[in-house]
Write an enzyme that holds these catalytic residues in place. Structure first.
Site, PDB file in Angstrom:
ATOM      1  N   TYR A 169      -2.871 -15.175  49.122  1.00 27.66           N
ATOM      2  CA  TYR A 169      -1.855 -14.252  48.256  1.00 27.66           C
ATOM      3  C   TYR A 169      -3.017 -14.825  47.378  1.00 27.66           C
ATOM      4  O   TYR A 169      -3.436 -13.699  45.696  1.00 27.66           O
ATOM      5  CB  TYR A 169      -0.420 -15.058  47.640  1.00 27.66           C
ATOM      6  CG  TYR A 169      -0.536 -15.529  46.134  1.00 27.66           C
ATOM      7  CD1 TYR A 169       0.790 -14.194  46.031  1.00 27.66           C
ATOM      8  CD2 TYR A 169      -0.509 -16.338  44.923  1.00 27.66           C
ATOM      9  CE1 TYR A 169       1.143 -14.149  44.215  1.00 27.66           C
ATOM     10  CE2 TYR A 169      -0.032 -15.885  43.783  1.00 27.66           C
ATOM     11  CZ  TYR A 169       1.029 -15.205  43.471  1.00 27.66           C
ATOM     12  OH  TYR A 169       1.234 -14.886  42.615  1.00 27.66           O
ATOM     13  N   SER A 205      -2.719 -14.242  38.171  1.00 27.82           N
ATOM     14  CA  SER A 205      -1.839 -15.616  38.609  1.00 27.82           C
ATOM     15  C   SER A 205      -3.131 -16.398  38.333  1.00 27.82           C
ATOM     16  O   SER A 205      -4.626 -16.183  39.658  1.00 27.82           O
ATOM     17  CB  SER A 205      -1.470 -15.320  40.238  1.00 27.82           C
ATOM     18  OG  SER A 205      -1.150 -16.904  40.568  1.00 27.82           O
TER      19      SER A 205
HETATM   20  P1  NAP Z   1      10.363 -13.819  41.289  1.00 29.84           P
HETATM   21  O1  NAP Z   1      11.244 -14.428  40.790  1.00 29.84           O
HETATM   22  O2  NAP Z   1       9.973 -13.489  43.248  1.00 29.84           O
HETATM   23  O3  NAP Z   1      10.192 -12.092  41.114  1.00 29.84           O
HETATM   24  C1  NAP Z   1      10.304 -11.209  41.962  1.00 29.84           C
HETATM   25  C2  NAP Z   1      10.631 -10.049  41.808  1.00 29.84           C
HETATM   26  O4  NAP Z   1       9.638  -8.701  42.511  1.00 29.84           O
HETATM   27  C3  NAP Z   1      12.382  -9.771  42.116  1.00 29.84           C
HETATM   28  O5  NAP Z   1      12.360  -8.976  40.544  1.00 29.84           O
HETATM   29  C4  NAP Z   1      11.630  -8.707  43.105  1.00 29.84           C
HETATM   30  O6  NAP Z   1      13.188  -7.966  43.295  1.00 29.84           O
HETATM   31  C5  NAP Z   1      10.695  -7.835  43.240  1.00 29.84           C
HETATM   32  N1  NAP Z   1      10.398  -7.682  44.458  1.00 29.84           N
HETATM   33  C6  NAP Z   1       9.457  -8.388  45.405  1.00 29.84           C
HETATM   34  N2  NAP Z   1       9.170  -7.307  46.572  1.00 29.84           N
HETATM   35  C7  NAP Z   1       9.062  -6.385  45.403  1.00 29.84           C
HETATM   36  C8  NAP Z   1       8.209  -4.681  46.269  1.00 29.84           C
HETATM   37  N3  NAP Z   1       8.284  -4.730  47.374  1.00 29.84           N
HETATM   38  N4  NAP Z   1       8.509  -3.974  45.276  1.00 29.84           N
HETATM   39  C9  NAP Z   1       9.800  -3.888  44.471  1.00 29.84           C
HETATM   40  N5  NAP Z   1      10.063  -5.131  43.638  1.00 29.84           N
HETATM   41  C10 NAP Z   1       9.476  -6.187  44.626  1.00 29.84           C
HETATM   42  O7  NAP Z   1       8.730 -13.746  41.045  1.00 29.84           O
HETATM   43  P2  NAP Z   1       8.112 -13.831  40.254  1.00 29.84           P
HETATM   44  O8  NAP Z   1       8.065 -15.632  40.059  1.00 29.84           O
HETATM   45  O9  NAP Z   1       8.935 -13.675  38.094  1.00 29.84           O
HETATM   46  O10 NAP Z   1       6.313 -13.249  39.697  1.00 29.84           O
HETATM   47  C11 NAP Z   1       6.451 -12.445  39.634  1.00 29.84           C
HETATM   48  C12 NAP Z   1       4.774 -12.097  39.430  1.00 29.84           C
HETATM   49  O11 NAP Z   1       4.318 -12.817  38.029  1.00 29.84           O
HETATM   50  C13 NAP Z   1       4.555 -11.847  40.664  1.00 29.84           C
HETATM   51  O12 NAP Z   1       3.592 -10.934  40.898  1.00 29.84           O
HETATM   52  C14 NAP Z   1       3.908 -13.200  40.751  1.00 29.84           C
HETATM   53  O13 NAP Z   1       3.282 -13.204  41.511  1.00 29.84           O
HETATM   54  C15 NAP Z   1       3.131 -13.991  39.146  1.00 29.84           C
HETATM   55  N6  NAP Z   1       3.428 -15.107  39.247  1.00 29.84           N
HETATM   56  C16 NAP Z   1       4.204 -15.838  39.464  1.00 29.84           C
HETATM   57  C17 NAP Z   1       3.986 -17.265  39.587  1.00 29.84           C
HETATM   58  C18 NAP Z   1       4.978 -17.998  38.909  1.00 29.84           C
HETATM   59  O14 NAP Z   1       4.897 -19.293  38.811  1.00 29.84           O
HETATM   60  N7  NAP Z   1       6.016 -17.842  39.211  1.00 29.84           N
HETATM   61  C19 NAP Z   1       2.743 -17.533  39.324  1.00 29.84           C
HETATM   62  C20 NAP Z   1       1.948 -16.281  38.866  1.00 29.84           C
HETATM   63  C21 NAP Z   1       2.205 -15.736  39.162  1.00 29.84           C
HETATM   64  P3  NAP Z   1      14.737  -7.863  44.191  1.00 29.84           P
HETATM   65  O15 NAP Z   1      15.204  -9.681  43.767  1.00 29.84           O
HETATM   66  O16 NAP Z   1      15.031  -6.990  44.399  1.00 29.84           O
HETATM   67  O17 NAP Z   1      13.417  -8.438  45.593  1.00 29.84           O
END
Ligand code: NAP
Length: 248
Positions: free
Chosen positions: A157, A143
């Site tokens: 985080y 991130s």
């Molecule tokens: P998201 O929409 O919240 O989706 C999270 C996904 O991870 C869901 O499929 C969830 O499954 C799964 N998950 C959560 N906890 C888990 C666990 N303990 N074991 C297995 N699966 C788990 O997240 P996102 O925004 O797509 O982010 C994805 C990645 O990108 C993360 O690592 C995040 O830190 C990183 N990131 C995101 C952003 C942003 O702005 N969105 C920015 C920087 C980095 P369930 O729905 O079944 O719980």
């Protein structure tokens, strides 16, 4: 022959976009999820509609036994792994460090750091030529918070993602001569459900004016970088981190 990819947290957001783009690029996909089986099933159906095989695998990446069972299912039901996207990650409510409970810190670090490291370990055990594997690629989701620190939001985080950057560099160099490339993508403000899970559903919209491009990014824009790093087009790229942040 199709290549086999495991995407952790593949049921929503960036992970789901990675699963769909991977299918379009010719990968068979294991869609991991934690809680939402219906969402994972929908992603798997999209993969199959693109002509690729898909399975859904429930596992909490913070639980080693569940991770081991997940990899065993991928071995048995899809075949030899060639790619891992370490995407599952969590945020938490905005807080200062002096307000954070140990339970919060453990959940954050167990999921974001240990989950990614243990999944990478299992992937290396399968893909490394040292273990008679055929090589492969790992992409970790970091991130921009790793560079920014996220003060008064979630320093925990940000620190967990800083660990991912260092892990990416070290593991990449450790297995570079064993047929495995390891890279990371650092998304900026991306419009997914993660912000609502941290109690800030409007975060992507609210922070857009602070982004040099004046908008949030999409899950597909992040997945495009992930898919390039997984692909043979990135054959000489390892140990690197790509910012997908609109200039932030
Ligand atoms: P998201 O929409 O919240 O989706 C999270 C996904 O991870 C869901 O499929 C969830 O499954 C799964 N998950 C959560 N906890 C888990 C666990 N303990 N074991 C297995 N699966 C788990 O997240 P996102 O925004 O797509 O982010 C994805 C990645 O990108 C993360 O690592 C995040 O830190 C990183 N990131 C995101 C952003 C942003 O702005 N969105 C920015 C920087 C980095 P369930 O729905 O079944 O719980």
């Amino acid at each position: 022959m199709n290549r086999i990819l495991l995407v952790t947290g593949g049921s929503r957001g960036i992970g789901a976009a990675c699963c769909r783009q991977a299918a379009a690029a010719g990968w068979d996909v294991a869609v991991n999820y934690a809680r939402d089986a219906a969402a994972a099933d929908a992603v798997a159906a999209d993969v199959r509609a693109l002509g690729r095989r898909a399975i859904t695998v429930q596992a909490d990446v913070a639980d080693e036994a569940q991770v081991l069972a997940m990899f065993a299912r991928v071995d048995a039901e899809l075949g030899p792994l060639a790619g891992l996207v370490n995407n599952a990650g969590v945020v938490d409510m905005p807080a200062r460090v002096d307000e954070m409970s140990l339970a919060r810190l453990k959940r954050m670090f167990d999921t974001n750091i240990l989950g990614s490291v243990v999944c990478a370990r299992e992937a290396v055990r399968r893909m490394s030529t040292r273990h008679r594997g055929r090589g492969g690629a790992i992409v970790n989701l970091s991130s921009a918070a790793a560079r920014l620190g996220s003060p008064a939001q979630y320093v925990d985080y940000a620190a967990s993602k800083g660990a991912i950057d260092t892990f990416t560099l070290g593991l990449a160099r450790e297995v570079a001569a064993e047929g495995i490339r390891v890279n990371a993508v650092r998304p900026g403000i991306i419009d997914t459900g993660i912000h609502a899970s941290g109690g800030q559903p409007e975060r992507a919209k609210d922070l857009a004016p602070q982004v040099p491009m004046k908008r949030a990014g999409s899950a597909d824009e992040v997945a495009a970088a992930v898919l390039w790093l997984l692909s043979d087009a990135a054959s000489y790229t390892t140990g690197t981190v790509i910012d997908v942040t609109g200039g932030r």
